[in-house]
Design an enzyme around this catalytic site. Structure first.
Site, PDB file in Angstrom:
ATOM      1  N   ASP A   1      61.155-102.560  17.743  1.00 51.83           N
ATOM      2  CA  ASP A   1      61.375-101.744  16.724  1.00 51.83           C
ATOM      3  C   ASP A   1      62.941-101.753  16.731  1.00 51.83           C
ATOM      4  OD1 ASP A   1      61.217 -99.214  14.757  1.00 51.83           O
ATOM      5  OD2 ASP A   1      62.229 -98.200  16.733  1.00 51.83           O
TER       6      ASP A   1
ATOM      7  N   THR B   1      63.542-101.148   9.893  1.00 47.17           N
ATOM      8  CA  THR B   1      64.817-100.717  10.719  1.00 47.17           C
ATOM      9  C   THR B   1      65.367-102.040  11.107  1.00 47.17           C
ATOM     10  OG1 THR B   1      63.551-100.295  12.730  1.00 47.17           O
ATOM     11  CG2 THR B   1      64.249 -98.367  11.474  1.00 47.17           C
ATOM     12  N   THR B   2      64.467-103.148  11.393  1.00 46.95           N
ATOM     13  CA  THR B   2      65.086-104.681  11.655  1.00 46.95           C
ATOM     14  C   THR B   2      65.381-104.990  10.352  1.00 46.95           C
ATOM     15  OG1 THR B   2      63.353-104.509  13.437  1.00 46.95           O
ATOM     16  CG2 THR B   2      64.410-106.578  12.853  1.00 46.95           C
TER      17      THR B   2
ATOM     18  N   ASP C   1      56.255 -94.656  13.256  1.00 50.64           N
ATOM     19  CA  ASP C   1      56.530 -95.339  12.152  1.00 50.64           C
ATOM     20  C   ASP C   1      55.409 -95.277  11.193  1.00 50.64           C
ATOM     21  OD1 ASP C   1      58.691 -96.015  13.407  1.00 50.64           O
ATOM     22  OD2 ASP C   1      58.432 -98.186  13.666  1.00 50.64           O
TER      23      ASP C   1
END
Length: 534
Positions: A65, A98-99, A401
């Site tokens: 994550d 988020t990446t 998530d």
């Protein structure tokens, strides 16, 4: 005349040095942020690698994550810290991607370095990036797929796509339906855009596997029932529940004061008074009809003493102590009860009611389940199971998530296809739009379009495919009309229709990533000096 020439040369030399310094600082900032983006780039997508992070205390975290990796990394460069904050912002807004947002920002900064080397002014680059981002967000909405928030199958597909890139991806068939059911229960039909994930409570219990994770009809307490000298009470039917914020123990003196008793008769009198005080409290509690007692955790003295437990057991009252302060609001909302801070304020109207309160074995420990709650609030409890603490932590993060993805769909009811299809479609359309512009704007927008290709390129690279070949094939398919949903199928190693493969993600995740990555890149681009302050 000679003096004037000397002064002029000196001024030119100084200005040249200043410009060189500003250029170096700008490049240094961009390079630092780009290096951090490259570090987590390998964890993008369903075939991405995981990172093992070890703290100074040797605490180990294994995850892919982006937000978790960046928040735990020790970023010392100011520009690199901006990338960490960027990933946190994406986590707050969308909860997923988020990446992607960090990788996209790194690609934009890479293009900015190339444009600066060609002599383009930073302000022109910054304004053009903003222009391209606005156009990209508008274009994304043109090929978005409307979704019905009551269509459970579509929501599960979106949650499964989010979980597909996690360590616990093989359990997505368990976690995805749980995430959908959680949000469905806390969703207010009148205001679907206001989904508060604090109304979902995850209790983590070691033992078993992630397959044993369950959604509970009611509320689950992490603590087991308190026991005095006896075995305690483990099951209560027709439960009347009170939540108290005072202690069932004798009052103590201030920390600075001491009472010295040297006479045995006085000592007996003190013990008798303490017993009478505790019995008086329990009688007031019992008079309300309460048979399940929740006691808030106390710092200065014991929440309930052995003497108190003895008399509570005699009164047939189940006791759950050490309830944390931050859980009070959730418990009160779920059980429809009122927390009581003083014994005199405890009345039958302030109690919560349920059909059953029972202590059950869960893994290596026990939990208390309260089910059949009357007028239960819009909250939900989930027991997350895992074989060890690392798996538990990752399962909890992955479930969060997935919950965020469903929340995004409740807020903005549109889906787009994954597998890099949206990014490559935007790249093709922005490239065509750039040809209609003139001057440096056209060059900068084209650079923005090329930067978007980093997502499909990285997905192919991490899946062990030939990225150049795959991205070229994708670009050719998207250049033809009607192939909007073509993306990279990492399982088959080919390009296929992502809509048919059910690889879907919320529109908000992509538009948020584009906006935040562009904003961060513009901010770093416009910094031309670093000034130390006191």
């Amino acid at each position: 005349m000679a003096v004037q020439q000397t002064q002029k040369q000196s001024t030119v030399g100084e200005r040249y040095t200043d410009d060189k310094l500003k250029h170096d600082i700008r490049i240094s900032n961009m390079t630092a942020a780009k290096k951090l983006a490259d570090a987590i780039r390998t964890s993008l997508g369903p075939r991405g690698m995981d990172k093992m992070m070890v703290s100074e205390k040797n605490d180990v975290t294994i995850t892919n994550d982006g937000a978790t990796i960046l928040s735990k990394m020790k970023a010392t460069h100011p520009a690199a810290k901006m990338l960490v904050e960027l990933s946190k912002s994406q986590d707050i807004v969308a909860g997923d991607g988020t990446t992607s947002v960090a990788v996209l920002c790194g690609a934009l900064l890479n293009k900015c370095i190339a444009l600066l080397a060609r002599g383009v002014h930073p302000t022109i680059i910054s304004d053009s990036l903003a222009l391209a981002c606005d156009e990209a967000c508008k274009l994304t909405e043109t090929f978005a797929i409307p979704v019905n928030i009551n269509d459970r199958e579509q929501l599960i597909n979106a949650a499964t796509t989010s979980l597909g890139s996690k360590v616990v991806a093989q359990y997505s068939d368990v976690l995805a339906p749980i995430a959908v059911d959680c949000v469905s229960r806390i969703l207010d039909d009148k205001r679907p855009d206001l989904v508060d994930l604090r109304d979902v409570r995850c209790v983590r219990k070691q033992g078993g596997t992630i397959d044993d994770t369950e959604l509970t009809e009611g509320i689950v307490f992490d603590q087991k029932t308190a026991k005095g000298s006896g075995s305690g009470i483990h099951t209560v039917e027709d439960a009347k529940i009170a939540l108290i914020q005072f202690c069932i123990s004798p009052p103590k003196t201030d920390m600075e004061n001491n009472v010295i008793v040297s006479d045995y008769t006085q000592m007996d009198r003190i013990l008798k008074e303490e017993r009478n005080y505790v019995i008086g409290l329990i009688k007031k509690i019992k008079a309300t009809g309460c048979n399940v007692l929740l006691i808030q955790k106390s710092i200065l003295r014991d929440a309930v003493t052995e003497l108190g437990m003895h008399y509570l057991q005699k009164a047939k009252i189940m006791v759950i102590k050490d309830v944390e302060r931050d859980e009070i609001e959730f418990i009160a909302k779920t059980l429809k009860l009122q927390p009581v801070a003083h014994p005199e304020q405890l009345t039958p109207e302030k109690l919560g009611r349920a059909k059953l309160a029972k202590e059950v074995v869960c893994g290596k420990s026990k939990v208390v389940k309260v089910t059949g709650i009357e007028n239960m609030g819009k909250t939900v409890s989930v027991i997350v199971r895992g074989s060890n603490q690392l798996v538990l932590d990752e399962a909890d993060r992955s479930l969060h998530d997935a919950l965020c993805v469903i929340r995004c769909l409740a807020h903005k009811q549109f889906l787009i296809t994954g597998g890099g299809s949206a990014e490559i479609e935007l790249s093709v359309r922005l490239g065509q739009w750039a040809r209609t512009l003139s001057g440096m704007e056209s060059v900068c927008v084209k650079a923005f379009a090329e930067a978007l290709e980093v997502i499909p390129y990285t997905l192919a690279e991490n899946a062990g495919l030939n990225p150049i070949e795959i991205v070229t094939e994708l670009r050719n398919k998207h250049a033809m009309l009607g192939n909007v949903h073509e993306g990279i199928n990492v399982k088959k190693g080919t390009v296929s229709d992502m809509r048919k493969e059910n690889v879907l993600q919320p529109l908000l995740v992509t538009t948020s990533a584009l906006s935040l990555a562009t904003e961060c890149a513009r901010m770093i681009l416009k910094i031309d000096d670093i000034c130390p302050v006191r």
